[in-house]
Design a protein around this motif. Structure first.
Motif, short mmCIF file in Angstrom:
data_model
loop_
_atom_site.label_atom_id
_atom_site.label_comp_id
_atom_site.label_asym_id
_atom_site.label_seq_id
_atom_site.Cartn_x
_atom_site.Cartn_y
_atom_site.Cartn_z
N PHE A 1 38.75 34.97 50.08
CA PHE A 1 40.44 36.15 48.86
C PHE A 1 39.71 36.75 47.95
O PHE A 1 40.16 37.46 47.47
N LEU A 2 38.52 36.91 47.86
CA LEU A 2 38.33 38.26 46.94
C LEU A 2 38.07 39.49 47.41
O LEU A 2 38.18 40.68 46.80
N LYS A 3 38.09 39.53 48.60
CA LYS A 3 38.37 40.83 49.74
C LYS A 3 39.64 41.49 49.61
O LYS A 3 39.34 42.49 49.32
N ASN A 4 40.53 41.13 48.89
CA ASN A 4 41.96 41.83 48.62
C ASN A 4 41.82 42.66 47.11
O ASN A 4 42.73 42.95 47.04
N ILE A 5 40.84 42.29 46.34
CA ILE A 5 40.03 43.03 45.38
C ILE A 5 39.95 44.87 45.96
O ILE A 5 39.06 44.89 46.58
N LYS A 6 41.17 45.48 45.21
CA LYS A 6 40.21 46.48 45.84
C LYS A 6 39.66 47.88 45.52
O LYS A 6 39.67 48.90 44.75
N VAL A 7 38.14 47.05 45.25
CA VAL A 7 36.85 47.61 44.39
C VAL A 7 36.28 47.64 46.39
O VAL A 7 35.94 46.43 46.37
N GLN A 8 35.27 48.67 45.96
CA GLN A 8 34.10 48.83 47.02
C GLN A 8 33.39 48.11 46.80
O GLN A 8 32.23 47.52 45.94
N ASN A 9 32.65 46.65 47.81
CA ASN A 9 32.34 45.68 47.91
C ASN A 9 32.29 44.66 46.47
O ASN A 9 30.94 43.59 46.32
N ALA A 10 33.55 44.64 46.60
CA ALA A 10 33.85 43.30 45.27
C ALA A 10 33.93 42.14 45.63
O ALA A 10 33.28 41.60 45.12
N SER A 11 33.70 41.79 46.91
CA SER A 11 33.78 40.87 47.08
C SER A 11 32.31 40.34 47.17
O SER A 11 31.71 38.72 46.99
N PHE A 12 31.20 41.43 47.33
CA PHE A 12 29.87 40.29 47.11
C PHE A 12 29.68 40.54 46.42
O PHE A 12 28.82 39.57 45.68
N ILE A 13 30.02 41.40 44.89
CA ILE A 13 29.54 41.45 43.61
C ILE A 13 30.14 40.23 43.16
O ILE A 13 29.38 39.57 42.17
N LEU A 14 30.96 39.94 43.11
CA LEU A 14 32.32 38.82 42.44
C LEU A 14 31.29 37.21 42.58
O LEU A 14 30.79 36.20 41.60
N THR A 15 31.07 37.55 43.93
CA THR A 15 30.53 36.12 44.72
C THR A 15 29.38 36.21 44.30
O THR A 15 28.94 34.83 43.96
N GLY A 16 27.93 36.74 43.95
CA GLY A 16 27.11 36.90 43.73
C GLY A 16 26.95 36.76 42.32
O GLY A 16 26.19 35.53 41.58
N LEU A 17 28.12 37.01 41.30
CA LEU A 17 28.41 36.62 40.53
C LEU A 17 28.44 34.94 39.81
O LEU A 17 27.61 34.48 38.56
N LEU A 18 29.35 34.87 40.66
CA LEU A 18 30.43 33.54 40.42
C LEU A 18 28.67 32.24 40.88
O LEU A 18 28.46 31.68 40.29
N LEU A 19 27.90 33.00 41.86
CA LEU A 19 26.55 31.94 42.33
C LEU A 19 26.15 32.05 41.30
O LEU A 19 25.09 31.05 40.77
N ILE A 20 26.01 33.31 40.34
CA ILE A 20 24.79 33.44 39.73
C ILE A 20 25.57 31.98 38.37
O ILE A 20 24.56 31.26 37.26
N LEU A 21 26.36 32.19 38.01
CA LEU A 21 27.03 31.49 36.93
C LEU A 21 26.87 30.15 37.29
O LEU A 21 26.56 28.66 36.43
N CYS A 22 27.38 29.92 38.62
CA CYS A 22 27.53 28.20 38.89
C CYS A 22 26.02 27.81 38.65
O CYS A 22 25.38 26.92 37.86
N VAL A 23 25.02 28.53 38.96
CA VAL A 23 23.42 28.28 38.93
C VAL A 23 23.19 28.06 37.51
O VAL A 23 22.03 26.60 36.99
N MET A 24 23.52 28.32 36.91
CA MET A 24 23.22 29.24 35.14
C MET A 24 23.80 27.60 34.11
O MET A 24 23.10 26.98 33.53
N TYR A 25 25.13 27.70 34.54
CA TYR A 25 25.44 26.53 33.92
C TYR A 25 26.27 24.99 34.49
O TYR A 25 26.77 23.92 34.03
N PHE A 26 25.55 25.20 35.57
CA PHE A 26 25.93 23.74 36.77
C PHE A 26 25.02 23.49 37.65
O PHE A 26 24.89 24.03 39.14
#
Length: 324
Positions: free
Chosen positions: A271-296
């Motif tokens: 779903f994040l691939k639709n964002i028109k920024v280079q490697n955005a899906s990898f970056i945002l997925t990584g951020l989501l992983l960090i947030l999940c580990v930190m808060y959940f």
């Protein structure tokens, strides 16, 4: 029946989902891959979440299942009803063998040993050309055939995979409630305490590896049937790390967490691939992983648990107000 009403409703939703929304072939492929990862994640959670044993070479078992299916289908022309039991047997034996180092190794040392196992098989898939086809892989795998019906389409494979998901969940849920499940959790919490209670630690550790390997092998077989071709680069260390991430994100020691984690890691990047920024899906997925580990730290399923606790507290406060 009321006891299982929630499970029946969820199953009905997944049965009707592709029929109601009429997904295209590409998205159906993604859903099928997510389903295959669900099977792997459930087995891996039995190993890591319930038995407390780490493995960084789990992709090897997926590859073993896939290549066994490919070879038996293309060279021996066997049906899936014979292939699946053979895959279970081979995966189980290799899982048992991998479990033997776990009797002497723990923590980082066990992780390195299992990583070596995964890397070794990754090279076997690439180099043993006479059997695996080398970098060219194996093509022309026959689709599953049941009573003359061939699961050729992505929609039919969706229901084929869904059946294995249901069986995997039922088996895992029942396993946890047995003596074996309680022994695995005791070993996870403290091996010395488990031994003092008379639990055969060596036996149950190898059982955990065996069961987890069987799950991964069956998932590899489903992968081969879905794409009808296999390549060695698919079953690398990256896949093993993805499997680990699914458990951490979804919820360790939670079957529901295995399902949520597998769906999250598989579907969100797409779903994040639709964002028109280079490697955005990898970056945002990584951020989501960090947030999940930190808060959940107990995984995404903890959101549901917290919500239930909040509702109970709110209901309790309301009841007290009414009484006053």
């Amino acid at each position: 029946m009321k006891k299982y009403m929630k499970q029946v409703i969820i199953l009905a939703i997944f049965i009707l989902l592709p029929l109601v929304f009429n997904f295209n072939r590409s998205f159906m492929t993604l859903l099928n891959m997510a389903g295959i990862y669900v099977v792997i994640a459930i087995g891996f959670n039995i190993l890591l979440g319930y038995a407390g044993q780490i493995s960084l070479g789990h992709a090897a078992f997926v590859g073993i299942g896939a290549y066994t299916t490919a070879i038996l289908s293309t060279k021996c022309n066997l049906s899936f009803t014979l292939i699946i039991p053979i895959v279970i047997l081979i995966s189980g034996i290799l899982g048992f063998i991998l479990g033997l180092p776990a009797l002497r190794l723990q923590g980082n040392y066990l992780a390195i040993a299992t990583l070596g196992f995964g890397v070794a098989f990754s090279h076997i898939f690439m180099e043993w050309e006479s059997v695996t086809g080398g970098f060219s892989g194996i093509k022309g795998i026959n689709p599953p055939n049941l009573f003359g019906y061939q699961f050729k389409t992505r929609l039919s494979m969706y229901y084929f995979i869904l059946f294995f998901i249901v069986v995997s969940i039922i088996f895992a849920k029942n396993l946890i409630k047995t003596k074996t499940g309680r022994a695995l959790m005791a070993i996870r919490d403290s091996e010395y305490a488990a031994m003092s209670l008379g639990i055969d630690v060596a036996k149950y550790k190898t059982i955990a590896f065996l069961i987890s390997a069987i799950y991964a092998g069956v998932a590899g077989s489903l992968y081969a049937f879905l794409f009808r071709q296999v390549y060695p680069n698919t079953f690398d260390v990256g896949m093993s790390l993805n499997i680990l991430a699914m458990i951490v994100i979804g919820g360790i020691a939670s079957i529901e967490g295995s399902v949520v984690g597998a769906l999250f890691i598989t579907l969100i990047p797409e779903f994040l691939k639709n964002i028109k920024v280079q490697n955005a899906s990898f970056i945002l997925t990584g951020l989501l992983l960090i947030l999940c580990v930190m808060y959940f730290p107990y995984g995404l399923v903890d959101i549901y648990r917290r919500f239930k606790v909040w509702l109970k507290k709110k209901a309790a406060v309301k009841d007290e107000g009414v009484k006053v």
